[in-house]
Design a protein around this motif. Structure first.
Motif, PDB file in Angstrom:
ATOM      1  N   PHE A 241      26.342  38.074  49.566  1.00  0.00           N
ATOM      2  CA  PHE A 241      28.081  38.060  49.984  1.00  0.00           C
ATOM      3  C   PHE A 241      28.397  36.887  49.144  1.00  0.00           C
ATOM      4  CE2 PHE A 241      31.213  35.788  51.880  1.00  0.00           C
ATOM      5  CZ  PHE A 241      31.911  36.899  52.167  1.00  0.00           C
ATOM      6  N   ILE A 242      27.578  35.815  48.970  1.00  0.00           N
ATOM      7  CA  ILE A 242      27.921  34.592  48.194  1.00  0.00           C
ATOM      8  C   ILE A 242      28.081  34.949  46.682  1.00  0.00           C
ATOM      9  CG2 ILE A 242      27.710  32.037  47.353  1.00  0.00           C
ATOM     10  CD1 ILE A 242      26.418  31.826  50.028  1.00  0.00           C
ATOM     11  N   TYR A 243      27.192  35.859  46.297  1.00  0.00           N
ATOM     12  CA  TYR A 243      27.104  35.976  44.778  1.00  0.00           C
ATOM     13  C   TYR A 243      27.809  37.298  44.455  1.00  0.00           C
ATOM     14  CZ  TYR A 243      24.215  36.442  40.468  1.00  0.00           C
ATOM     15  OH  TYR A 243      24.023  36.411  39.136  1.00  0.00           O
ATOM     16  N   LEU A 244      28.537  37.887  45.048  1.00  0.00           N
ATOM     17  CA  LEU A 244      29.520  38.989  44.819  1.00  0.00           C
ATOM     18  C   LEU A 244      30.501  38.498  43.674  1.00  0.00           C
ATOM     19  CD1 LEU A 244      30.817  40.460  48.232  1.00  0.00           C
ATOM     20  CD2 LEU A 244      29.559  41.780  46.443  1.00  0.00           C
ATOM     21  N   PRO A 245      31.396  37.728  43.735  1.00  0.00           N
ATOM     22  CA  PRO A 245      32.282  37.471  42.580  1.00  0.00           C
ATOM     23  C   PRO A 245      31.411  37.109  41.223  1.00  0.00           C
ATOM     24  CG  PRO A 245      32.289  35.515  44.100  1.00  0.00           C
ATOM     25  CD  PRO A 245      31.557  36.576  44.722  1.00  0.00           C
ATOM     26  N   ILE A 246      30.141  36.225  41.423  1.00  0.00           N
ATOM     27  CA  ILE A 246      29.603  36.192  40.409  1.00  0.00           C
ATOM     28  C   ILE A 246      28.957  37.109  39.644  1.00  0.00           C
ATOM     29  CG2 ILE A 246      27.622  34.529  39.379  1.00  0.00           C
ATOM     30  CD1 ILE A 246      27.880  33.101  41.767  1.00  0.00           C
ATOM     31  N   PHE A 247      28.383  38.238  40.205  1.00  0.00           N
ATOM     32  CA  PHE A 247      27.843  39.530  39.766  1.00  0.00           C
ATOM     33  C   PHE A 247      29.384  40.080  38.913  1.00  0.00           C
ATOM     34  CE2 PHE A 247      26.610  43.764  39.633  1.00  0.00           C
ATOM     35  CZ  PHE A 247      25.217  43.672  39.306  1.00  0.00           C
ATOM     36  N   ALA A 248      30.026  40.164  39.548  1.00  0.00           N
ATOM     37  CA  ALA A 248      31.515  40.912  38.980  1.00  0.00           C
ATOM     38  C   ALA A 248      31.653  40.120  37.618  1.00  0.00           C
ATOM     39  CB  ALA A 248      32.491  40.975  39.876  1.00  0.00           C
ATOM     40  N   PHE A 249      31.659  38.876  37.543  1.00  0.00           N
ATOM     41  CA  PHE A 249      31.992  38.136  36.378  1.00  0.00           C
ATOM     42  C   PHE A 249      31.055  38.348  35.447  1.00  0.00           C
ATOM     43  CE2 PHE A 249      31.410  34.481  33.797  1.00  0.00           C
ATOM     44  CZ  PHE A 249      32.349  34.109  32.910  1.00  0.00           C
ATOM     45  N   LYS A 258      39.725  45.093  28.140  1.00  0.00           N
ATOM     46  CA  LYS A 258      40.905  46.157  28.061  1.00  0.00           C
ATOM     47  C   LYS A 258      40.752  47.357  29.054  1.00  0.00           C
ATOM     48  CE  LYS A 258      42.815  44.245  23.710  1.00  0.00           C
ATOM     49  NZ  LYS A 258      43.404  44.708  22.631  1.00  0.00           N
ATOM     50  N   LYS A 259      39.685  48.097  29.024  1.00  0.00           N
ATOM     51  CA  LYS A 259      39.120  49.024  29.631  1.00  0.00           C
ATOM     52  C   LYS A 259      38.720  48.802  30.997  1.00  0.00           C
ATOM     53  CE  LYS A 259      36.630  53.414  29.333  1.00  0.00           C
ATOM     54  NZ  LYS A 259      35.550  54.192  28.607  1.00  0.00           N
ATOM     55  N   TRP A 260      37.981  47.693  31.466  1.00  0.00           N
ATOM     56  CA  TRP A 260      37.410  47.608  32.599  1.00  0.00           C
ATOM     57  C   TRP A 260      37.892  46.202  32.797  1.00  0.00           C
ATOM     58  CZ3 TRP A 260      35.243  51.779  34.384  1.00  0.00           C
ATOM     59  CH2 TRP A 260      34.612  52.431  33.359  1.00  0.00           C
ATOM     60  N   TRP A 261      38.822  46.177  33.936  1.00  0.00           N
ATOM     61  CA  TRP A 261      39.481  44.867  34.572  1.00  0.00           C
ATOM     62  C   TRP A 261      38.518  44.340  35.583  1.00  0.00           C
ATOM     63  CZ3 TRP A 261      45.492  45.879  35.809  1.00  0.00           C
ATOM     64  CH2 TRP A 261      46.027  46.271  34.608  1.00  0.00           C
ATOM     65  N   PHE A 262      38.653  43.238  35.670  1.00  0.00           N
ATOM     66  CA  PHE A 262      37.673  42.672  36.906  1.00  0.00           C
ATOM     67  C   PHE A 262      37.857  43.285  38.189  1.00  0.00           C
ATOM     68  CE2 PHE A 262      36.349  39.260  39.695  1.00  0.00           C
ATOM     69  CZ  PHE A 262      35.332  38.635  38.958  1.00  0.00           C
ATOM     70  N   PHE A 263      39.010  43.753  38.531  1.00  0.00           N
ATOM     71  CA  PHE A 263      38.885  44.641  39.585  1.00  0.00           C
ATOM     72  C   PHE A 263      38.113  45.849  39.770  1.00  0.00           C
ATOM     73  CE2 PHE A 263      40.730  48.731  41.660  1.00  0.00           C
ATOM     74  CZ  PHE A 263      40.693  48.326  42.894  1.00  0.00           C
ATOM     75  N   ASP A 264      38.124  46.339  38.699  1.00  0.00           N
ATOM     76  CA  ASP A 264      37.062  47.510  38.482  1.00  0.00           C
ATOM     77  C   ASP A 264      35.484  47.014  38.401  1.00  0.00           C
ATOM     78  OD1 ASP A 264      39.233  49.280  37.858  1.00  0.00           O
ATOM     79  OD2 ASP A 264      39.253  48.798  35.465  1.00  0.00           O
ATOM     80  N   ASN A 265      35.260  45.927  37.869  1.00  0.00           N
ATOM     81  CA  ASN A 265      33.889  45.337  37.988  1.00  0.00           C
ATOM     82  C   ASN A 265      33.667  44.880  39.533  1.00  0.00           C
ATOM     83  OD1 ASN A 265      33.117  45.351  35.150  1.00  0.00           O
ATOM     84  ND2 ASN A 265      34.864  44.019  35.061  1.00  0.00           N
ATOM     85  N   GLY A 266      34.822  44.792  40.279  1.00  0.00           N
ATOM     86  CA  GLY A 266      34.573  44.287  41.432  1.00  0.00           C
ATOM     87  C   GLY A 266      34.182  45.467  42.551  1.00  0.00           C
ATOM     88  N   ILE A 267      34.777  46.587  42.147  1.00  0.00           N
ATOM     89  CA  ILE A 267      34.551  47.905  42.774  1.00  0.00           C
ATOM     90  C   ILE A 267      32.960  48.277  42.715  1.00  0.00           C
ATOM     91  CG2 ILE A 267      35.147  50.297  43.202  1.00  0.00           C
ATOM     92  CD1 ILE A 267      37.223  48.244  44.343  1.00  0.00           C
ATOM     93  N   PHE A 268      32.511  48.186  41.339  1.00  0.00           N
ATOM     94  CA  PHE A 268      31.143  48.480  41.108  1.00  0.00           C
ATOM     95  C   PHE A 268      30.419  47.423  42.020  1.00  0.00           C
ATOM     96  CE2 PHE A 268      27.449  47.850  38.993  1.00  0.00           C
ATOM     97  CZ  PHE A 268      26.792  49.223  38.465  1.00  0.00           C
TER      98      PHE A 268
END
Length: 364
Positions: A241-249, A258-268
């Protein structure tokens, strides 16, 4: 769909907007009569449950067996058919935290294992004493030891440990030692005598305090290791849970921004971590299920095999989902996946060790 009677008044009771049909176009509330027959409670519950149930199980099926499918569907705008990523992660995280705590401690199983271990040690002691007697009798045939004396003999070494125990009784020692110390007094004494390795003693001091404290409470080596294993299992979801935003980063860094926003990576990330938590939960339940079986080597091997296959599948799942979602060529996808896997493995390992260290100190 609900079969409640529609109100004649077209004004929504929730938000006040005009309702032309059955549902309010502004807030979505159904414009039905406030008072309904008693059976409406049950029919409404069944309708809601089956609707969510179908959505939920379809989501779980894709999550487990179709790597990357949920992420692609969500990013393509098909969101009503599946459970939302945040809701899915919170739900799976909750059951991963909560359900294992409801599992029985299986005291009868522990007692059965203790009896099995006791009988095994007793058998080993008898065999060792028999070998000693044979050796003595061969060297000196005139010196015979009667069978009645066997039960009074002491064994000074069991499994390589210098201990004293009744030949037909339970081992009275078998306690853990930390850097050669059996208690904190010995630990502090060794610390004072050691001039070169004091940093190691300083690092191990919290572990020594905890281990010796647990042993003073009557816990044996196996029970302490069981508590530690349980701590690791329950710490892993917190680390994820703590590592979620780090993994998305890290995903954001390695892909076209430009194609993959941080939001998209967050969903993955939410979908992959939901899969990991679900995998952990399945491993826990399989381990508990297999622990109910007799303590035979074949069942132990089966437990290890199931856990190994599950872990390998969880690792391969990432590469398959990464390739399907980001649509790179196989070579580029594997290369990026390896870099991401290595970076995240060490980063998550450091975080996990930190949390395990903290959790171990707080263990009681």
């Amino acid at each position: 769909m609900s079969h409640g009677k529609i109100r004649e008044d077209k004004t929504c009771l929730n938000c006040g907007h005009t309702v032309e049909e059955r549902f309010c176009p502004h807030c979505g509330q159904e414009n039905i009569e406030i008072k309904q027959p008693f059976h409406y409670l049950f029919t409404h519950f069944i309708e809601d449950f089956t609707h969510y149930d179908g959505q939920f199980w379809k989501t779980i099926k894709y999550l487990l067996f179709r790597p990357g499918k949920l992420t692609k569907e969500y990013l393509a705008g098909k969101r009503q058919t599946y459970v939302a990523p945040v809701k899915l992660y919170i739900f799976i995280s909750f059951i991963t935290f909560f359900l294992p705590s409801l599992l029985p401690s299986s005291e009868e199983q522990q007692e059965r294992n203790d009896v099995y271990a006791f009988n095994t040690k007793e058998k080993e002691n008898k065999e060792r004493i028999a070998k000693i007697l044979d050796s003595v009798n061969k060297e000196n045939k005139n010196m015979l030891i009667p069978n009645e004396a066997i039960s009074d003999l002491k064994v000074t070494e069991v499994n390589g440990n210098n201990i004293e125990t009744d030949a037909l009784g339970e081992t009275r020692d078998g306690k853990l030692t930390i850097l050669g110390a059996k208690n904190m007094k010995q630990f502090d004494s060794l610390y004072m005598k050691s001039s070169e390795n004091r940093s190691i003693f300083d690092f191990m001091r919290p572990f020594a305090k905890k281990v010796f404290h647990l042993q003073e409470q009557g816990l044996n080596k196996e029970q302490i290791f069981d508590k530690f294993s349980e701590t690791v299992v329950h710490t892993l979801p917190k680390a994820l849970f703590i590592y979620l935003p780090i993994f998305a980063f890290f995903l954001w860094v390695f892909h076209n921004k430009k194609k993959w926003w941080f939001f998209d990576n967050g969903i993955f990330t939410l979908h992959y971590f939901s899969f990991l938590l679900l995998g952990i939960l399945i491993i826990i339940f399989l381990s508990e299920l297999l622990s109910l079986l007799p303590d035979y080597s074949i069942f132990n091997m089966l437990s290890i095999l199931v856990s190994t296959v599950a872990i390998i599948y969880m690792l391969i799942y990432f590469f398959v989902a990464h390739h399907r979602v980001y649509e790179n060529s196989r070579s580029i996808s594997v290369l990026k996946g390896l870099f991401l896997f290595i970076i995240n493995f060490f980063a998550l390992l450091c975080m996990l060790l930190l949390l395990v260290y903290t959790s171990f100190r707080m263990m009681h």
